[in-house]
Design a protein around this motif. Structure first.
Motif, PDB file in Angstrom:
ATOM      1  N   TYR A  87      29.744 117.341 -17.797  1.00 32.37           N
ATOM      2  CA  TYR A  87      29.266 116.607 -18.975  1.00 32.37           C
ATOM      3  C   TYR A  87      28.728 115.235 -18.578  1.00 32.37           C
ATOM      4  CZ  TYR A  87      29.127 114.416 -23.549  1.00 32.37           C
ATOM      5  OH  TYR A  87      28.703 113.760 -24.679  1.00 32.37           O
ATOM      6  N   LEU A  88      29.441 114.532 -17.704  1.00 30.02           N
ATOM      7  CA  LEU A  88      29.010 113.189 -17.304  1.00 30.02           C
ATOM      8  C   LEU A  88      27.659 113.234 -16.596  1.00 30.02           C
ATOM      9  CD1 LEU A  88      32.404 111.743 -16.010  1.00 30.02           C
ATOM     10  CD2 LEU A  88      31.184 111.062 -18.086  1.00 30.02           C
ATOM     11  N   VAL A  89      27.449 114.242 -15.766  1.00 28.41           N
ATOM     12  CA  VAL A  89      26.160 114.379 -15.069  1.00 28.41           C
ATOM     13  C   VAL A  89      25.044 114.668 -16.066  1.00 28.41           C
ATOM     14  CG1 VAL A  89      24.850 115.786 -13.443  1.00 28.41           C
ATOM     15  CG2 VAL A  89      27.189 115.105 -12.890  1.00 28.41           C
ATOM     16  N   ASP A  90      25.278 115.618 -16.958  1.00 28.77           N
ATOM     17  CA  ASP A  90      24.264 115.969 -17.955  1.00 28.77           C
ATOM     18  C   ASP A  90      23.999 114.806 -18.909  1.00 28.77           C
ATOM     19  OD1 ASP A  90      24.162 118.462 -16.841  1.00 28.77           O
ATOM     20  OD2 ASP A  90      25.419 119.427 -18.356  1.00 28.77           O
ATOM     21  N   CYS A  91      25.031 114.029 -19.170  1.00 23.84           N
ATOM     22  CA  CYS A  91      24.936 112.961 -20.161  1.00 23.84           C
ATOM     23  C   CYS A  91      23.988 111.851 -19.720  1.00 23.84           C
ATOM     24  CB  CYS A  91      26.326 112.386 -20.430  1.00 23.84           C
ATOM     25  SG  CYS A  91      26.480 111.551 -22.024  1.00 23.84           S
ATOM     26  N   ILE A  92      23.846 111.656 -18.420  1.00 21.21           N
ATOM     27  CA  ILE A  92      22.943 110.614 -17.926  1.00 21.21           C
ATOM     28  C   ILE A  92      21.518 110.887 -18.398  1.00 21.21           C
ATOM     29  CG2 ILE A  92      21.883 109.638 -15.857  1.00 21.21           C
ATOM     30  CD1 ILE A  92      24.575 109.906 -14.460  1.00 21.21           C
ATOM     31  N   ALA A 118      30.921 108.562 -11.532  1.00 23.93           N
ATOM     32  CA  ALA A 118      30.007 109.110 -12.537  1.00 23.93           C
ATOM     33  C   ALA A 118      30.057 108.282 -13.820  1.00 23.93           C
ATOM     34  CB  ALA A 118      30.355 110.562 -12.833  1.00 23.93           C
ATOM     35  N   ILE A 119      31.248 107.827 -14.189  1.00 25.43           N
ATOM     36  CA  ILE A 119      31.400 106.986 -15.381  1.00 25.43           C
ATOM     37  C   ILE A 119      30.658 105.663 -15.194  1.00 25.43           C
ATOM     38  CG2 ILE A 119      33.058 105.586 -16.672  1.00 25.43           C
ATOM     39  CD1 ILE A 119      35.058 107.899 -16.312  1.00 25.43           C
TER      40      ILE A 119
END
Length: 241
Positions: A87-92, A118-119
């Protein structure tokens, strides 16, 4: 802010906080593993960010993983961490596309190095975005947040940066994870549970609460509007007459 929604003029809460509950039960009802429910719940978060912004909500905060959730079965925790990484990768990419600012609330020191990195990258990339302010409470517990805040504040007092008599509610608030976010106007909990579960205890002091039996993966635009309609029936006096 007032806005016409489906032909009705409503007062839209600026900040909505949601306890995402019922993913496991949603999956169980469909004879699927709990992890499947978490995947669908994650997808629903993406959808509801867009719904909230389109309705006029400026701040959305979701309770994704508590400090107590580490007690869950190791296999489920491992799956949740994998889901979080993805999710964190996609969220960028999503935050750039949707002009959304993302913050992570909670004790980041309890997370693995790659998740913390990632955060940091996500918060940095989205810091100047001017759309929805989206906060994810992750490895978060309100009591833990307040203890961390008091330790930080006590350190500043010891170093002479802050005098004990200068401590007020406003000063204490600046040490919390939500220091630059207004308190929620409306708190929603899905799945029928009616408790706060250590979520934003300080910040929810004058927030309106709305509980629904709808499980989180099924919670959509209509359910959010129903919550806002109930919010409009409340008289917010903040301790006054």
């Amino acid at each position: 802010m007032e806005k016409e929604i489906d032909g009705k003029l409503m007062n839209i809460p600026s900040h909505v906080a949601i306890i995402l509950d019922g993913n496991g039960r949603w999956a169980k009802k469909r004879f699927m593993p709990r992890n499947y429910g978490h995947v669908q719940g994650s997808k629903n978060v993406e959808k509801m960010c867009e719904v909230a912004w389109n309705l006029g909500i400026k701040y959305l905060t979701v309770y994704a993983f508590s400090t107590e959730n580490w007690k869950r079965p190791p296999k489920e925790v491992s799956m949740l961490m994998k889901l979080l990484r993805d999710y964190l990768v996609d969220c960028i990419e999503r935050t750039t596309k949707n002009n959304m600012r993302v913050r992570i609330l909670g004790d980041k020191t309890g997370l693995s190095d790659d998740i913390r990195e990632a955060i940091e990258r996500l918060e940095k990339v989205s810091a100047k975005n001017t759309g929805l302010n989206f906060s994810i409470a992750l490895n978060y517990g309100s009591r833990d947040e307040m203890v961390r805040a008091m330790r930080h504040m006590a350190g500043d007092v010891a170093e002479g940066k802050l005098k004990s008599w200068e401590i007020t509610e406003q000063v204490f608030s600046r040490y919390l994870d939500t220091w630059d976010i207004p308190d929620p106007d409306l708190m929603i909990r899905t799945s029928g549970e009616q408790r706060l579960s250590n979520f934003l205890l300080w910040q929810l002091a004058y927030t309106e609460f709305y509980f629904t039996d709808v499980l989180w993966p099924d919670f959509g635009r209509d359910e959010l509007i129903a919550a806002i309609e109930q919010y409009n029936l409340r008289e917010r006096r903040f301790g006054g007459v």
